[in-house]
Design an enzyme around this catalytic site. Structure first.
Site, PDB file in Angstrom:
ATOM      1  N   HIS A  64       0.771  -1.315   0.027  1.00 40.00           N
ATOM      2  CA  HIS A  64      -0.028   0.048   0.004  1.00 40.00           C
ATOM      3  C   HIS A  64       0.678   1.186  -0.025  1.00 40.00           C
ATOM      4  CE1 HIS A  64      -2.833   3.067   1.268  1.00 40.00           C
ATOM      5  NE2 HIS A  64      -2.342   2.993   2.388  1.00 40.00           N
ATOM      6  N   HIS A  89       4.038   6.991   5.500  1.00 41.56           N
ATOM      7  CA  HIS A  89       2.822   7.602   5.807  1.00 41.56           C
ATOM      8  C   HIS A  89       1.778   6.788   6.888  1.00 41.56           C
ATOM      9  CE1 HIS A  89       0.345   5.365   2.846  1.00 41.56           C
ATOM     10  NE2 HIS A  89      -0.714   5.410   3.571  1.00 41.56           N
ATOM     11  N   ASP A  90       2.260   5.253   7.029  1.00 41.90           N
ATOM     12  CA  ASP A  90       1.173   4.652   8.131  1.00 41.90           C
ATOM     13  C   ASP A  90       2.118   4.042   9.050  1.00 41.90           C
ATOM     14  OD1 ASP A  90      -1.151   4.923   7.125  1.00 41.90           O
ATOM     15  OD2 ASP A  90      -0.994   3.439   5.540  1.00 41.90           O
ATOM     16  N   GLU A  93       1.263   5.650  12.587  1.00 39.89           N
ATOM     17  CA  GLU A  93      -0.196   5.476  13.066  1.00 39.89           C
ATOM     18  C   GLU A  93      -0.050   3.852  13.164  1.00 39.89           C
ATOM     19  OE1 GLU A  93      -3.223   7.148  12.512  1.00 39.89           O
ATOM     20  OE2 GLU A  93      -4.429   5.411  12.462  1.00 39.89           O
ATOM     21  N   ASP A  94       0.480   3.133  12.751  1.00 39.56           N
ATOM     22  CA  ASP A  94       0.094   1.502  12.754  1.00 39.56           C
ATOM     23  C   ASP A  94       1.270   0.885  13.319  1.00 39.56           C
ATOM     24  OD1 ASP A  94      -2.265   2.074  11.403  1.00 39.56           O
ATOM     25  OD2 ASP A  94      -1.378   1.361   9.396  1.00 39.56           O
ATOM     26  N   ASP A 156      -3.176   8.440  -0.944  1.00 42.72           N
ATOM     27  CA  ASP A 156      -3.676   7.548  -0.047  1.00 42.72           C
ATOM     28  C   ASP A 156      -5.153   7.127  -0.320  1.00 42.72           C
ATOM     29  OD1 ASP A 156      -3.389   6.049   2.126  1.00 42.72           O
ATOM     30  OD2 ASP A 156      -4.063   7.389   3.378  1.00 42.72           O
TER      31      ASP A 156
HETATM   32 MN    MN Z   1      -2.829   4.579   3.977  1.00 43.89          MN
END
Ligand code: MN
Length: 755
Positions: A64, A89-90, A93-94, A156
């Site tokens: 992704h 980018h993630d 967050e993840d 995204d």
């Molecule tokens: Mn994303």
């Protein structure tokens, strides 16, 4: 080697490695600095951070971010900083890594963008309604500090839309809804036309799969005919352009499936009557960059010698670019077959800007795109100003912002000939506020093209506008009704609010003065007595009334306030008794709720809800706004009382609900058997002839055995127009009725309408 022999992990690693190599290759083809090292580092870091995690589709998660980085590189045209941020980018967050980790490894710039992306993750809107405005505000604020945040966010979203098929249906509607409500207009506002179109098409495909397919098939079926028209139409144009010695290419541009559907919906036309499916694009390479603008007009003159141009449809975005930077000359010409065809004339540079938006400007920075960057700055400044005066209601706030995202634009001139861009339907008052808040708040009227007009006057492109002001003028409450821009609306609201506060303060001091004479203090008891006496519900209302002299405190008030404590209590008791009543009612309704709860099973939004004749009658509510009937593309919205309300998927109210309360959306499916009847509205138009009404009713009740509830007919100058309210079972009934009505000789238009 046999694939079975290779461990699964190795195959996966190879897939990942290939995807990354393809990204690198694409990057190396661009004109950006060749910063392969940092991109590779970002990839390696993200790859190990997401290791072992899978997407819903089953592919490794890292695919992704790689795909998002590729969109950022190829379709938006950004460089290594953005590619790295997209790859990462993630991560925050993840995974367990923090923004500090990113900063240590990749420096502050990339870390800042990743931070912005993390803050606005999880869709623009959080799960609760109150959070959505907050998140959206954050998004816009980060956007105004670094536009790359929003560009990567759009990439995204684009990738998530491209892979939406593996999500649960209720999530699909939430995401598709947000996309059409916010992301597509945002992409449009930033000049990313191609991405905007793809986002719209993808949303549409998920919300109306059958209609999408039907339009797609019709486009394929008519492609050959369009090719023929295109070749015949452009052949003489090519001859002319060759004679001019230009380097150019000519492209056919077919209207997007979503735009076609949109036009069919708003204009009530069948596919066959959409005549602007085909547009022609002339893209040229100017010999001299300075001559670019002149070349556009030269081409226009040359081709209007071949075909007659439509007098009202010359659009000059060459001299006056759109606020999102779009530049082109649009002209509509009459082809030899009698069909109007739009021709869009633009240079290669303008074409890049049209497809990649502001990002393309950075490529041509030396080439003088600075003026358009100024436009972007101006727009971002407006957004910031709106954020400074937040609306009390989150939904209002969204609407205000959206108003500015969607609106198409007009150009007006100041008395000195300066150009101002305003949204369509802007009024003189909006123009005043666009100049300066002080001018807006003190304006008394305007002169448009030297004629005096009221502030509510709607401006048109090309108007020259002068604002008349007076020091004594103050913001009027009724201005709110004709201000249309977000800027004017928020300014007026905040000034009025401030004034109201001032009047309340004034009221407070009058009251205090009044009480002082009676040797009383301002307390709740006093307020309640006065509210009751003068019939106001809140302290604020009371103080405003006193401050604005709507009430003048006098003897009566003194008497009531002087009543002994005891009597006061009595009054208070009656007062609270009123409240008590309300409370009692509330309790009853609470009980009712409990009752309901016992009967009702919890609604599982992850499953598709089947709408049957039985549960339609008992449990679910058909929305009043869009009147869905069986067979329509619909979805369910679970309201605060856990009632399911059924909306059409394209209903504007539903669009808002999808974006703001996405987790209350439930996917639905019809499962009905033609027992229940639903009300629909059919609009017909045709040539008035003797006996036509008889024919129409004959078709409806005679042939089709459908009950008519109401008929409304009007005739004017030989044209008749009418609306029927009919009881039907489902969409196939409506289709049969419309098809049969269309067969009547003098009927020219038949449509189902919303109301
Ligand atoms: Mn994303």
């Amino acid at each position: 080697m046999d694939n079975d022999m290779i461990p699964k992990d190795t195959i996966e690693e190879e897939v990942i490695e290939n995807a990354f190599q393809s990204l690198l290759n694409d990057y190396l083809k661009t004109k950006h600095r060749k910063r392969v090292e940092i991109i590779t580092k970002a990839f390696n870091f993200a790859n190990q951070a997401h290791k072992g995690i899978k997407r819903r589709s089953g592919e490794p998660y890292i695919m992704h971010p790689i795909a998002v980085a590729q969109i950022v590189c190829n379709e938006i045209g950004l460089g290594s900083t953005s590619i790295c941020a997209a790859l990462l980018h993630d991560v925050v967050e993840d995974t367990d890594y923090t923004v500090e980790d990113i900063e240590n490894l990749f420096g502050p710039k990339i870390a800042q963008i990743v931070d912005g992306l993390t803050k606005i993750s999880g869709g623009i809107f959080g799960d609760r309604a109150s959070e959505q405005a907050e998140n959206f505000k954050k998004l816009l604020l980060t956007m105004s500090s670094d536009i790359r945040v929003i560009l990567i966010k759009i990439a995204d979203r684009l990738h998530n839309m491209r892979t939406l098929g593996s999500m649960l249906p209720n999530k699909q509607y939430k995401i598709a809804g947000e996309t059409i409500y916010i992301y597509a207009p945002l992409a449009n506002r930033l000049g990313l036309y191609k991405i905007k179109t793809e986002l719209e098409n993808l949303s549409f495909r998920y919300e109306h799969p059958e209609e999408y397919k039907s339009i797609e098939e019709k486009l394929i079926a008519t492609a050959e005919e369009r090719d023929k028209v295109f070749n015949e139409f452009t052949a003489p144009i090519r001859v002319q352009l060759d004679n001019m010695g230009l380097k150019y290419r000519i492209l056919a541009r077919v209207k997007s499936i979503y735009s076609i559907w949109n036009k069919m919906q708003t204009k009530h036309l069948p596919f066959e009557e959409i005549y602007d499916l085909l547009a022609v694009r002339v893209i040229f390479e100017p010999q001299d960059q300075e001559e670019e603008l002149n070349d556009c007009f030269d081409i226009y003159v040359a081709i209007s010698k071949i075909y007659k141009p439509h007098p009202d449809r010359l659009r000059d975005w060459v001299s006056h670019p759109k606020a999102n930077g779009y530049q082109a000359l649009h002209v509509t010409l009459m082809a030899n077959n009698g069909q109007w065809i739009e021709v869009q004339i633009r240079s290669e540079r303008m074409n890049d800007v049209a497809e990649q938006g502001f990002a393309a400007h950075w490529k041509y920075k030396e080439g003088g795109g600075s003026e358009d960057e100024g436009e972007l700055e101006k727009w971002l400044k407006t957004i910031k100003e709106i954020l400074e005066d937040p609306q009390p209601d989150a939904m209002d706030f969204l609407d205000t912002i959206k108003l500015n995202l969607f609106a198409s634009e007009i150009f007006v001139f100041t008395p000195k000939g300066e150009i101002k861009t305003l949204p369509q339907n802007a009024t003189a008052l909006d123009f005043a506020f666009s100049l300066h808040t002080d001018i807006g708040s003190h304006c008394i009227g305007a002169k448009v093209n030297h004629k005096l007009v009221p502030l509510s006057h709607k401006l048109e492109s090309g108007d020259q506008v002068e604002i008349l002001t007076s020091k004594s003028q103050r913001v009027q409450a009724q201005w709110e009704t004709f201000a249309t821009t977000a800027r004017a609306k928020t300014k007026i609201a905040s000034i009025l609010k401030k004034e109201k506060k001032n009047i309340q303060k004034e009221g407070e001091s009058i009251l205090e003065e009044f009480l002082k004479k009676m040797e009383l203090a301002l307390n709740n008891n006093v307020i309640q007595k006065l509210c009751k006496m003068h019939n106001y519900k809140t302290e604020d209302e009371l103080l405003y009334a006193i401050g604005s002299n709507a009430i003048v405190l006098g003897e009566n008030d003194k008497n009531i306030l002087k009543e002994k404590q005891e009597a006061g209590w009595k009054r208070l008791l009656t007062f609270s008794f009123g409240n008590g009543n309300g409370k009692k009612e509330k309790d009853e309704s609470l009980e009712d709720n409990h009752h309901d709860e016992a009967e009702k099973e919890k609604i599982n939004t992850k499953k598709i809800l089947k709408l049957t004749e039985d549960n339609l009658q008992k449990k679910y509510i058909m929305a009043d706004c869009c009147h869905p009937i069986p067979g329509d593309d619909v979805l369910g919205y679970i309201d605060e009382n856990d009632k399911v309300i059924i909306h059409k998927r394209q209903c504007p109210i539903a669009a808002k609900l999808k974006s703001s309360y996405g987790n209350r959306i439930i996917a639905t499916e019809w499962d009905t058997h033609k027992i229940l009847s639903f009300l629909v509205y059919i609009h017909i138009k045709g040539i008035d002839a003797i006996g036509i009404l008889n024919e129409v009713t004959q078709v409806i009740s005679g042939q089709l055995n459908v009950n008519i509830r109401k008929i409304n007919l009007e005739t004017e100058d030989g044209i008749f127009e009418g609306k029927f309210q009919l009881w039907v079972h489902d969409v196939s009934d409506v289709k049969a009725i419309c098809d049969n009505l269309r067969k009547i000789d003098n009927i020219k238009e038949v449509n189902r309408v919303e109301s």
